[in-house]
Every structure is written in C-alpha cells, then in structure tokens.
Design a protein around this motif. Structure first.
Motif, PDB file in Angstrom:
ATOM      1  N   UNK A 308      39.554 -39.103 -88.385  1.00 29.54           N
ATOM      2  CA  UNK A 308      39.671 -37.708 -87.967  1.00 29.54           C
ATOM      3  C   UNK A 308      38.328 -37.123 -87.556  1.00 29.54           C
ATOM      4  N   UNK A 309      37.279 -37.410 -88.316  1.00 30.52           N
ATOM      5  CA  UNK A 309      35.984 -36.775 -88.051  1.00 30.52           C
ATOM      6  C   UNK A 309      35.301 -37.328 -86.810  1.00 30.52           C
ATOM      7  N   UNK A 310      35.784 -38.443 -86.259  1.00 30.95           N
ATOM      8  CA  UNK A 310      35.153 -38.988 -85.053  1.00 30.95           C
ATOM      9  C   UNK A 310      35.320 -38.056 -83.864  1.00 30.95           C
ATOM     10  N   UNK A 311      36.309 -37.160 -83.923  1.00 30.16           N
ATOM     11  CA  UNK A 311      36.522 -36.215 -82.831  1.00 30.16           C
ATOM     12  C   UNK A 311      35.943 -34.832 -83.115  1.00 30.16           C
ATOM     13  N   UNK A 312      35.181 -34.714 -84.212  1.00 27.80           N
ATOM     14  CA  UNK A 312      34.513 -33.465 -84.581  1.00 27.80           C
ATOM     15  C   UNK A 312      35.477 -32.274 -84.528  1.00 27.80           C
ATOM     16  N   UNK A 313      36.492 -32.274 -85.361  1.00 32.45           N
ATOM     17  CA  UNK A 313      37.454 -31.153 -85.330  1.00 32.45           C
ATOM     18  C   UNK A 313      36.814 -29.846 -85.763  1.00 32.45           C
ATOM     19  N   UNK A 314      37.327 -28.758 -85.233  1.00 35.01           N
ATOM     20  CA  UNK A 314      36.884 -27.432 -85.652  1.00 35.01           C
ATOM     21  C   UNK A 314      37.442 -27.064 -87.015  1.00 35.01           C
ATOM     22  N   UNK A 315      38.520 -27.720 -87.405  1.00 32.44           N
ATOM     23  CA  UNK A 315      39.106 -27.519 -88.725  1.00 32.44           C
ATOM     24  C   UNK A 315      39.856 -28.788 -89.099  1.00 32.44           C
ATOM     25  N   UNK A 316      39.566 -29.295 -90.285  1.00 32.86           N
ATOM     26  CA  UNK A 316      40.202 -30.508 -90.802  1.00 32.86           C
ATOM     27  C   UNK A 316      40.867 -30.164 -92.126  1.00 32.86           C
ATOM     28  N   UNK A 317      42.157 -30.470 -92.231  1.00 37.84           N
ATOM     29  CA  UNK A 317      42.924 -30.139 -93.433  1.00 37.84           C
ATOM     30  C   UNK A 317      43.710 -31.359 -93.867  1.00 37.84           C
ATOM     31  N   UNK A 318      43.639 -31.702 -95.145  1.00 34.67           N
ATOM     32  CA  UNK A 318      44.526 -32.739 -95.646  1.00 34.67           C
ATOM     33  C   UNK A 318      45.397 -32.182 -96.768  1.00 34.67           C
ATOM     34  N   UNK A 319      46.635 -32.643 -96.790  1.00 37.34           N
ATOM     35  CA  UNK A 319      47.607 -32.325 -97.836  1.00 37.34           C
ATOM     36  C   UNK A 319      47.921 -33.620 -98.577  1.00 37.34           C
ATOM     37  N   UNK A 320      47.958 -33.546 -99.906  1.00 38.08           N
ATOM     38  CA  UNK A 320      48.268 -34.746-100.678  1.00 38.08           C
ATOM     39  C   UNK A 320      48.799 -34.389-102.052  1.00 38.08           C
ATOM     40  N   UNK A 321      49.788 -35.148-102.504  1.00 35.83           N
ATOM     41  CA  UNK A 321      50.186 -35.119-103.913  1.00 35.83           C
ATOM     42  C   UNK A 321      49.245 -36.095-104.613  1.00 35.83           C
ATOM     43  N   UNK A 322      48.006 -35.672-104.801  1.00 41.79           N
ATOM     44  CA  UNK A 322      46.960 -36.640-105.121  1.00 41.79           C
ATOM     45  C   UNK A 322      46.816 -36.918-106.604  1.00 41.79           C
ATOM     46  N   UNK A 323      46.802 -35.874-107.447  1.00 42.41           N
ATOM     47  CA  UNK A 323      46.479 -36.103-108.856  1.00 42.41           C
ATOM     48  C   UNK A 323      47.403 -35.330-109.780  1.00 42.41           C
ATOM     49  N   UNK A 324      47.679 -35.929-110.919  1.00 43.46           N
ATOM     50  CA  UNK A 324      48.340 -35.192-111.992  1.00 43.46           C
ATOM     51  C   UNK A 324      47.420 -34.160-112.601  1.00 43.46           C
ATOM     52  N   UNK A 325      46.109 -34.362-112.426  1.00 50.06           N
ATOM     53  CA  UNK A 325      45.141 -33.431-112.998  1.00 50.06           C
ATOM     54  C   UNK A 325      45.264 -32.048-112.399  1.00 50.06           C
ATOM     55  N   UNK A 326      45.589 -31.956-111.105  1.00 48.62           N
ATOM     56  CA  UNK A 326      45.766 -30.643-110.476  1.00 48.62           C
ATOM     57  C   UNK A 326      46.929 -29.909-111.118  1.00 48.62           C
ATOM     58  N   UNK A 327      47.999 -30.641-111.408  1.00 54.74           N
ATOM     59  CA  UNK A 327      49.158 -30.027-112.051  1.00 54.74           C
ATOM     60  C   UNK A 327      48.841 -29.639-113.491  1.00 54.74           C
TER      61      UNK A 327
END
Length: 452
Positions: A308-327
């Motif tokens: 994603x960063x190879x195109x130098x975005x003006x805004x980069x957002x990721x969504x993820x069910x990544x960790x139980x720690x967040x919950x």
C-alpha cells in the motif's frame, strides 16, 4: 393502512399521559411503560396506535430497538424533523436485519416502516446497505466464505461500482512477492489470495484500505482451544469492513482514488503449516520470526501494508479483528484505534462522535517497540518475553508490529475491532456487526466531499 407509531421519551411521558383519556392512561400505567428504549404498548383506540419508548430521544439505536420490539405490521411515524427522521429510518433498517438466507423460506410477516417524511433516503440506503454487507459476509458459515468466496464478493462490489479487480492466488503470491500471505495460508486446501480493487480518478487524493481476511483461524500450530475457535469465522471481519466502505465510497462518488487490498487466507494446520520460530522475509525485506502462529493476522496485513505505501497514499486505513486484547480493554462495542498522526486522531474522534460509532484511541507506545525485535530475525510477531516484556498491551503490540510496514510520513489509521454482537441487545442483532464503518466513512467524506 399503516398503524400510527408514536415515539416517546422517558422525559416526555408524564406530560403526554396528562393529556390522555382515562382508558389510555390506565393502559399505559398497567403495562409498566416508562419510555425506555424498545418498550412498546398498544393504545385502546380504533387505529390500534402504538407508543414506543426511545429512552433519552430518537436515535439510530433507539429506533433499532423499536424495530426489534414491535409486532409484525406496517407502521408510520409522523412529525419528525429531517435529521431525526433519517436516524429513525436508518435505525429501523438496522434493527430489522436478520441473517436467514440459509434457512427454509419463512413467510412470517415482518414489522415494516413507511418512509418518514423528510428522511434522507439516499443516506439511509447507503449506510444500511453497507452495514448489511458487513453483517452478511461475517455471518456466512466458514464453508461458504473461503478466500475465493471473499474474492467473489469483492468482484461483485467492483462490478457494481465500476472498479477494476485483480486477484493473486496460491503459489503466484510467491512470484509476486507476498511471502507472509502465502506462509499463513499455504496449509489450507483453500488457496490464499491477495485481492486488489482500484477505483476513481488517478488525479484525486489516494485513499487505500487494507482489510484482514482470515476466513477461518484455527491458530495453526499454536492451535486454539474449542471456545476460542468457535467464532473464528468472523476473523475476516476487517475484509468485510473495507469492502463495505469501498461500496459506500463508490456509490457516493467521493472524489478519491480508491485502492482496497485484502489478503485472504485460512490459517490451518497441516504438514505444510508454518511453525513457531520459522523465519520468513516480508514483502518490504524485513525478516519476521514466528513467535506464535496464532498471531497470523498481522503477518498478512504486513505484506498488504508494505504494498500500500508504495503508492504514497494520502490516507491509509486498515481494519482487522486483530487481538483479543482490544476487546479486553474496551469490550465488544468499542473499536480500538491507533494512528501515527495526532491531527488524524482528532478527526476520527469527531467522526466517531458524530456518527455514534464508538472508537477509542490507544497509543503506538514507542518504548514497547524493542520487545518486537526477533532473535533470529528483524522482528518477531509477538512480544519476546525474555527481554522484559509482559503479556499485556497486546493491541498496542499489534499496532507497533504493523507500523514497521508503514512509511512514517503516511497518515495511517489501524482499527482493531471485534465485529460481532454476542447477544441481541440495544437494537443490534446477534452475529456479525460493523464497528467503525460509519465513522471512517464520515471521516473520508468530510475530507473529500462531493462538489456541490
């Protein structure tokens, strides 16, 4: 004929009762109606009118609670101002949702609402259809939502919105330098893939969305126990969110150059599965030691973010069910938000409040970053317990790991979400749920509004 439905707040109930005939007052008092959200009482009149409680006021959540509580029928609500009418219609749509496409056809009547006057129908449809998409994709059983099924869903969205779509699958991921995506997904009989959607004028600001697409997560060699595996069909919730967000952006014709990257895999266990202490070189050249195969989401996101960063975005957002720690930190209703940009954090907070879509900032705490240095590699995907770390702050460590694959000057938001309602409550059905979707859409639409 539509049945009149009056929305009543707790504060207004006493005044309303004072002006009613004795039979109406008696019915209300005998029912125990207090105006709490989701309470419903039928009046003794010829129209069969209903009063429905909306708690502190008419909102998306209180209207959803009403939709879930009223008996089957057709209803009308009159006299609402435009903004309130729009929220009521949206809440009704969200509260009426059910995932029943896999059940035998049911002709049972439903509760339906006549469009309230002054409601913004386009906005209601935009938000309701996107939320429904998130819920539907997450609610599909894992045998019907393998990586190729997720790619097919992206194809349908791309076709409707006029976007282009490329899919890199199986061993071609190695040839195209997505080694972490391949490593996580190679043990499954369902080939992993990288989904790449593009839309919009190339001269417009670049917005890139990345979504975690783990269609099922066994934990791999670090196998999950049964309770932890039960809801792992929802581990592609991040992918569902970015596809729904893309659908909204394209439907609204926001003036952005959109790119969506979804690494889609099943984290399975077989003789070809990655193992603890394997070392794999990521797309950006950093070597990654596998401290735990159940911390796989950050691995596939790493390759996607590096692209994603190879195109130098003006805004980069990721969504993820990544960790139980967040919950653990925030519960199931509030998404964790981490960002490298304080101004962007303030914008997210404003949009979160405006859309009643709760997100809470956690820090990318730099002093913790050394705990992610590997012994045999540049990085390890979980904190190394032998250099002073502890097992807490898992959501922060997840964000810090991903930060290694994001350019420091790229405005970046990482959302660690639960994407599920454990029970039917507050106008939300049990099952897959959108968290942060409307807030992030509002953020993008505020930054780059449609002209005119």
């Amino acid at each position: 004929m539509a049945t009149p439905l009056r929305l009543v707040t707790v504060a207004d109930l006493a005044g309303l009762l004072a002006g009613q005939a004795a039979p109406v007052r008696a019915r209300i008092e005998q029912s125990g109606f207090s105006g709490a959200a989701g309470q419903v009482v039928q009046l003794p009149d010829a129209d069969g009118s209903l009063w429905a409680g909306v708690g502190d006021g008419v909102s998306r959540r209180s209207a959803a609670a009403v939709a879930m509580a009223v008996p089957p029928g057709v209803y009308r609500i009159e006299g609402l101002p435009a903004e309130t009418a729009t929220e009521a219609a949206l809440g009704w749509a969200l509260g009426s949702y059910s995932f029943d496409r896999l059940k035998r056809a049911d002709d049972t009547p439903k509760a339906r609402l006549v469009w309230p006057e002054r409601a913004d129908r386009a906005q209601v449809r935009l938000f309701a259809e996107a939320t429904t998409l998130v819920r539907d994709l997450i609610n599909l059983p894992p045998n019907l939502m393998v990586p190729n099924d997720l790619a097919d869903a992206a194809r349908r969205i791309a076709s409707t919105g006029g976007a282009t779509l490329d899919v890199i699958a199986g061993d071609d991921l190695l040839g195209e330098n997505y080694p972490l995506v391949h490593a996580v997904g190679r043990a499954s009989t369902q080939p992993p893939c990288l989904i790449d959607l593009r839309w919009g004028d190339a001269s417009h600001p670049r917005v890139t969305l990345v979504g975690k697409g783990v269609c099922f997560d066994t934990g791999g060699s670090n196998l999950k126990q049964a309770p932890g595996m039960l809801l792992m069909k929802k581990d592609m919730g991040g992918a569902a969110h970015v596809l729904a967000l893309a659908q909204m952006i394209m439907a609204a014709r926001l003036p952005v150059r959109l790119r969506v990257l979804v690494p889609a895999v099943e984290n399975s266990l077989s003789g070809d599965a990655m193992r603890p202490l394997d070392v794999i070189k990521a797309r950006n050249g950093l070597s990654v030691e596998i401290g735990n195969t159940d911390a796989e989401g950050r691995l596939i996101l790493a390759d996607a973010l590096a692209e994603a960063v190879t195109e130098t975005p003006d805004l980069l957002i990721d969504f993820a069910t990544l960790t139980g720690a967040a919950t653990t930190a925030l519960g199931t209703d509030i998404g964790a938000m981490l960002t490298n940009d304080d101004g962007l954090a303030a914008e997210v907070a404003a949009s979160s409040a405006a859309m009643d879509d709760p997100l809470w900032r956690l820090p990318l705490w730099a002093p913790y970053a050394p705990h992610l240095k590997g012994k045999s590699a540049d990085l390890i995907n979980i904190p190394d317990m032998n250099i002073g770390s502890i097992s807490a702050a898992g959501a922060i460590y997840g964000g810090l790991f991903l930060q290694n694959f994001v350019a420091s000057d790229t405005p970046w938001i990482h959302l660690d979400i639960f994407a599920w309602n454990l029970s039917r409550k507050d106008g939300r059905p049990e099952g897959g749920e959108a968290h942060g979707l409307l807030a992030i859409y509002d953020l993008i639409a505020r930054r780059w509004p449609v002209a005119g």
